[in-house]
Design a protein around this motif. Sequence first.
Motif, PDB file in Angstrom:
ATOM      1  N   VAL A 166       0.853  -1.173   0.000  1.00 28.77           N
ATOM      2  CA  VAL A 166       0.000   0.000   0.000  1.00 28.77           C
ATOM      3  C   VAL A 166       0.897   1.233   0.000  1.00 28.77           C
ATOM      4  O   VAL A 166       1.714   1.400   0.906  1.00 28.77           O
ATOM      5  N   PRO A 167       0.783   2.094  -1.010  1.00 28.86           N
ATOM      6  CA  PRO A 167       1.599   3.323  -1.004  1.00 28.86           C
ATOM      7  C   PRO A 167       1.182   4.228   0.156  1.00 28.86           C
ATOM      8  O   PRO A 167      -0.006   4.401   0.418  1.00 28.86           O
ATOM      9  N   MET A 168       2.165   4.774   0.826  1.00 31.56           N
ATOM     10  CA  MET A 168       1.905   5.687   1.940  1.00 31.56           C
ATOM     11  C   MET A 168       2.919   6.807   1.921  1.00 31.56           C
ATOM     12  O   MET A 168       4.098   6.564   1.667  1.00 31.56           O
ATOM     13  N   GLY A 169       2.455   7.998   2.229  1.00 26.82           N
ATOM     14  CA  GLY A 169       3.359   9.127   2.377  1.00 26.82           C
ATOM     15  C   GLY A 169       4.108   9.039   3.697  1.00 26.82           C
ATOM     16  O   GLY A 169       3.858   8.168   4.536  1.00 26.82           O
ATOM     17  N   SER A 170       5.028   9.953   3.886  1.00 21.26           N
ATOM     18  CA  SER A 170       5.870   9.949   5.084  1.00 21.26           C
ATOM     19  C   SER A 170       5.066  10.107   6.365  1.00 21.26           C
ATOM     20  O   SER A 170       5.327   9.419   7.364  1.00 21.26           O
ATOM     21  N   VAL A 171       4.105  10.993   6.376  1.00 22.04           N
ATOM     22  CA  VAL A 171       3.298  11.215   7.577  1.00 22.04           C
ATOM     23  C   VAL A 171       2.527   9.945   7.922  1.00 22.04           C
ATOM     24  O   VAL A 171       2.515   9.493   9.074  1.00 22.04           O
ATOM     25  N   GLU A 172       1.910   9.331   6.913  1.00 20.19           N
ATOM     26  CA  GLU A 172       1.147   8.097   7.147  1.00 20.19           C
ATOM     27  C   GLU A 172       2.041   6.962   7.641  1.00 20.19           C
ATOM     28  O   GLU A 172       1.667   6.220   8.553  1.00 20.19           O
ATOM     29  N   GLN A 173       3.229   6.812   7.028  1.00 15.60           N
ATOM     30  CA  GLN A 173       4.145   5.757   7.454  1.00 15.60           C
ATOM     31  C   GLN A 173       4.579   5.951   8.901  1.00 15.60           C
ATOM     32  O   GLN A 173       4.603   4.993   9.681  1.00 15.60           O
ATOM     33  N   SER A 174       4.932   7.168   9.252  1.00 22.01           N
ATOM     34  CA  SER A 174       5.366   7.444  10.623  1.00 22.01           C
ATOM     35  C   SER A 174       4.266   7.101  11.622  1.00 22.01           C
ATOM     36  O   SER A 174       4.525   6.467  12.642  1.00 22.01           O
ATOM     37  N   ASP A 175       3.036   7.516  11.305  1.00 23.03           N
ATOM     38  CA  ASP A 175       1.909   7.195  12.183  1.00 23.03           C
ATOM     39  C   ASP A 175       1.689   5.687  12.268  1.00 23.03           C
ATOM     40  O   ASP A 175       1.403   5.151  13.342  1.00 23.03           O
ATOM     41  N   ALA A 176       1.846   4.982  11.142  1.00 22.12           N
ATOM     42  CA  ALA A 176       1.641   3.528  11.119  1.00 22.12           C
ATOM     43  C   ALA A 176       2.721   2.802  11.918  1.00 22.12           C
ATOM     44  O   ALA A 176       2.439   1.802  12.588  1.00 22.12           O
ATOM     45  N   VAL A 177       3.960   3.283  11.873  1.00 22.09           N
ATOM     46  CA  VAL A 177       5.031   2.675  12.683  1.00 22.09           C
ATOM     47  C   VAL A 177       4.717   2.888  14.164  1.00 22.09           C
ATOM     48  O   VAL A 177       4.800   1.960  14.966  1.00 22.09           O
ATOM     49  N   LEU A 178       4.330   4.103  14.521  1.00 16.83           N
ATOM     50  CA  LEU A 178       3.988   4.373  15.927  1.00 16.83           C
ATOM     51  C   LEU A 178       2.779   3.562  16.385  1.00 16.83           C
ATOM     52  O   LEU A 178       2.717   3.121  17.528  1.00 16.83           O
ATOM     53  N   GLY A 179       1.814   3.378  15.479  1.00 18.01           N
ATOM     54  CA  GLY A 179       0.613   2.615  15.811  1.00 18.01           C
ATOM     55  C   GLY A 179       0.795   1.108  15.685  1.00 18.01           C
ATOM     56  O   GLY A 179      -0.160   0.355  15.837  1.00 18.01           O
ATOM     57  N   GLU A 180       2.021   0.676  15.377  1.00 12.28           N
ATOM     58  CA  GLU A 180       2.378  -0.729  15.232  1.00 12.28           C
ATOM     59  C   GLU A 180       1.647  -1.423  14.083  1.00 12.28           C
ATOM     60  O   GLU A 180       1.481  -2.641  14.079  1.00 12.28           O
ATOM     61  N   ASP A 181       1.237  -0.640  13.079  1.00 10.56           N
ATOM     62  CA  ASP A 181       0.668  -1.219  11.858  1.00 10.56           C
ATOM     63  C   ASP A 181       1.766  -1.509  10.847  1.00 10.56           C
ATOM     64  O   ASP A 181       1.564  -2.296   9.920  1.00 10.56           O
ATOM     65  N   LEU A 182       2.919  -0.851  10.989  1.00 10.50           N
ATOM     66  CA  LEU A 182       4.112  -1.105  10.180  1.00 10.50           C
ATOM     67  C   LEU A 182       5.279  -1.343  11.121  1.00 10.50           C
ATOM     68  O   LEU A 182       5.352  -0.722  12.183  1.00 10.50           O
ATOM     69  N   ASP A 183       6.185  -2.201  10.700  1.00 14.25           N
ATOM     70  CA  ASP A 183       7.388  -2.437  11.504  1.00 14.25           C
ATOM     71  C   ASP A 183       8.460  -1.397  11.233  1.00 14.25           C
ATOM     72  O   ASP A 183       9.261  -1.077  12.112  1.00 14.25           O
ATOM     73  N   ALA A 184       8.499  -0.898   9.996  1.00 19.72           N
ATOM     74  CA  ALA A 184       9.542   0.055   9.603  1.00 19.72           C
ATOM     75  C   ALA A 184       9.010   0.936   8.488  1.00 19.72           C
ATOM     76  O   ALA A 184       8.022   0.605   7.836  1.00 19.72           O
ATOM     77  N   GLY A 185       9.693   2.037   8.275  1.00 16.97           N
ATOM     78  CA  GLY A 185       9.321   2.934   7.194  1.00 16.97           C
ATOM     79  C   GLY A 185      10.543   3.634   6.636  1.00 16.97           C
ATOM     80  O   GLY A 185      11.572   3.758   7.304  1.00 16.97           O
ATOM     81  N   VAL A 186      10.413   4.073   5.401  1.00 20.52           N
ATOM     82  CA  VAL A 186      11.438   4.886   4.752  1.00 20.52           C
ATOM     83  C   VAL A 186      10.728   6.194   4.424  1.00 20.52           C
ATOM     84  O   VAL A 186       9.848   6.232   3.571  1.00 20.52           O
ATOM     85  N   VAL A 187      11.087   7.244   5.137  1.00 21.21           N
ATOM     86  CA  VAL A 187      10.305   8.475   5.135  1.00 21.21           C
ATOM     87  C   VAL A 187      11.192   9.708   5.014  1.00 21.21           C
ATOM     88  O   VAL A 187      12.400   9.641   5.215  1.00 21.21           O
ATOM     89  N   TYR A 188      10.546  10.809   4.702  1.00 18.15           N
ATOM     90  CA  TYR A 188      11.186  12.110   4.830  1.00 18.15           C
ATOM     91  C   TYR A 188      10.756  12.681   6.171  1.00 18.15           C
ATOM     92  O   TYR A 188       9.628  12.491   6.617  1.00 18.15           O
TER      93      TYR A 188
END
Length: 175
Positions: A1-23
């Motif tokens: 699922v494509p996600m922007g940096s803000v969404e990825q960061s929130d998903a990592v914090l919410g434990e929906d993602l294990d890691a992210g590559v973000v700005y």
Amino acid sequence: VPMGSVEQSDAVLGEDLDAGVVYRQENLLEDAMSILPLRVDNVVLAASVDLDFEKDGALELDDIDGLPIVSFPRAIAPAYHDALNAALAGIGFDPVIVQEAENETTMLSLVSAGVGCAFVNSANMHRPPRQVRFHEVRGLSVPIEFLFITRNNPGGLTQRLREIVEELDAEQALN
């Protein structure tokens, strides 16, 4: 699922993602995350190849004044949006926004189609779309920090992924 940096960061914090590559964005909670800086990019002007600036090198304000601009909604990346607009104001550029798009891929497609120009991440210079040329603009600088993020104390697989990213980043630095 494509996600922007803000969404990825929130998903990592919410434990929906294990890691992210973000700005880097304002929603990064440095004490709750493990952050590995990878590189710093800047901003450049993407313009259609049909737009001939009749010069080499960095463009001046006079070269871009009045150009139609494709941009992105502030909600996508508020801190970056504000920093970009402050930097544009700092060089005396008042953008004429003709279209907004949710991501740089769409923005670059619109540039390619001749809808307008766009200020985009310089990382795109290594993979220019057809019909698009990138130009530096004298005096315009908006550093964009690229990061690998995980929660603090990640699981074994996520920790191994981080180690691989660190190894690749170290190899890249040597080249």
